[in-house]
Design a protein around this motif. Structure first.
Motif: not given
Length: 390
Positions: A114-117, A155-160
């Motif tokens: 899975a992936s997340h933002i 890449r530009t938004v996620s805080a993880c």
């Protein structure tokens, strides 16, 4: 100062304050049912501790997985049940039947990719949380039209830290993720993005399930021992419940003999209220004196029963008390103990409660028509009848 209010459950006296606290652990459709469940739980604890003391069981408190230590009474109950409760081992047929009856059970967990933002609030307040949610909803709206932008937005938004890898979380099994995220991923088809963001303590998560490998059913030989342990634990739990039921039934079959303190510990004298039994003893020793203390309507009730049975009033009173001791339910005992503690005439009021519960009520007789008034003529003296039947 009056004594604390108490109630009787299964022959055990329970303080109302303790009962109210215990009710919070027993959710039910009604307060009456929650009260009954709480009373039973506290009574069960009392009879178990009493039984452990009777058997002189010694136990050393242990610590659970969280490092919390048992109380001495909890240790005694644990040791008592381990010594007195036995469960029959499940048969091989029962183990096999449980495996065959659950074709979708006993499987390895699925393997997910899975992936997340992660959209994290800028501050720890409700306004920031609302703004972060709005941003997560905006991202889901964009991805619904352009799903191939997921990696770039991560890449530009996620805080993880996973954002640098396009939000990918790699291969995942149960326990690798927070439960809320894992459960949300299980509802998705591979390649799909969740319609709603999932909130955790870290913020709002926009989720995409990349790949899923279903778990496989394990061979019977690999899970037979586990199934056997499950069945044995279930059988032991049922046996322990029957054991507690038997102790409660025995405690309920006679006058209350156990009491719990406001702190939840078994009273050392094991007597709910010694004055009740002292009072009853006085009745048996001096029944005439007890009769003299009763209210007139109760005396009439006793006299009526004495006339019907050809016994003395003192014998009727003693028999009624004996019957109460062997037949009274918890509600009746609660009334007796409450009256003993709160009434200005405890002897009279307690005996009234006992007698009324055992003897039939006497209907008061009333004269509706007086035939011998001054100047009145009795029809029977003239050989006449007035047709009233009175």
């Amino acid at each position: 100062m009056s004594s604390p209010a108490t109630a009787i459950f299964h022959g055990v006296e329970v303080p109302e304050t303790l009962l109210a606290a215990e009710m919070q652990n027993h959710r039910s459709a009604s307060l009456a049912d929650a009260r009954a469940r709480a009373g039973r739980a506290l009574a069960a604890k009392a009879v178990l501790i009493d039984r452990a003391r009777h058997l002189n069981i010694a136990a050393v408190p242990e610590r659970n997985a969280d490092g919390l230590e048992e109380t001495q009474e909890e240790a005694m109950i644990r040791e008592l049940l381990s010594q007195e409760v036995e469960a029959e081992a499940p048969s091989a047929d029962a183990v096999r039947h449980m495996y065959d009856s659950q074709p979708d059970g006993f499987r390895t967990p699925p393997l997910l990719e899975a992936s997340h933002i992660l959209v994290a609030p800028e501050q720890n307040d409700d306004i920031a949380a609302t703004m972060a949610r709005a941003r997560a909803d905006e991202l889901i709206s964009v991805l619904a039209r352009q799903p191939d932008r997921f990696g770039g937005l991560a890449r530009t938004v996620s805080a993880c830290p996973s954002g640098s890898d396009g939000g990918t979380l790699g291969q995942l099994r149960p326990g690798d993720l927070l439960p809320a995220i894992w459960q949300a991923l299980l509802t998705l088809d591979p390649g799909k993005i969740a319609d709603e963001p999932i909130r955790t303590e870290h913020g709002w998560h926009v989720l995409r399930l990349d790949h899923r490998v279903e778990g496989r059913r394990l061979p019977f030989e690999h899970v037979a021992a586990h199934i056997e342990m499950q069945l044995e634990a279930r059988a032991w739990t049922l046996a322990a419940a029957r054991y507690v039921d038997a102790l409660l039934k025995h405690a309920s079959a006679s006058a209350p003999a156990l009491g719990i303190s406001a702190l939840g510990t078994l009273e050392t004298d094991q007597t709910p209220d010694k004055r009740v039994f002292a009072l009853i003893g006085d009745v048996f020793s001096h029944p005439e004196a007890a009769l003299a203390a009763l209210k007139p309507d109760i005396v009439r009730q006793i006299d009526a029963e004495a006339e019907k049975t050809g016994s003395s009033a003192a014998s009727v009173l003693s028999d009624a008390i004996n019957s109460f001791l062997t037949e009274a339910k918890d509600e009746a005992w609660t009334q007796v103990i409450s009256r003993l503690r709160d009434s200005p005439l405890p002897l009279s009021d307690c005996l009234e409660t006992m007698v009324r519960s055992q003897l039939p009520q006497v209907k008061a007789s009333r004269t509706l028509i007086l035939t011998h008034r001054k100047g009145a003529v009795n029809p029977e003296e003239k050989g006449e009848h007035n047709g009233t039947g009175l």
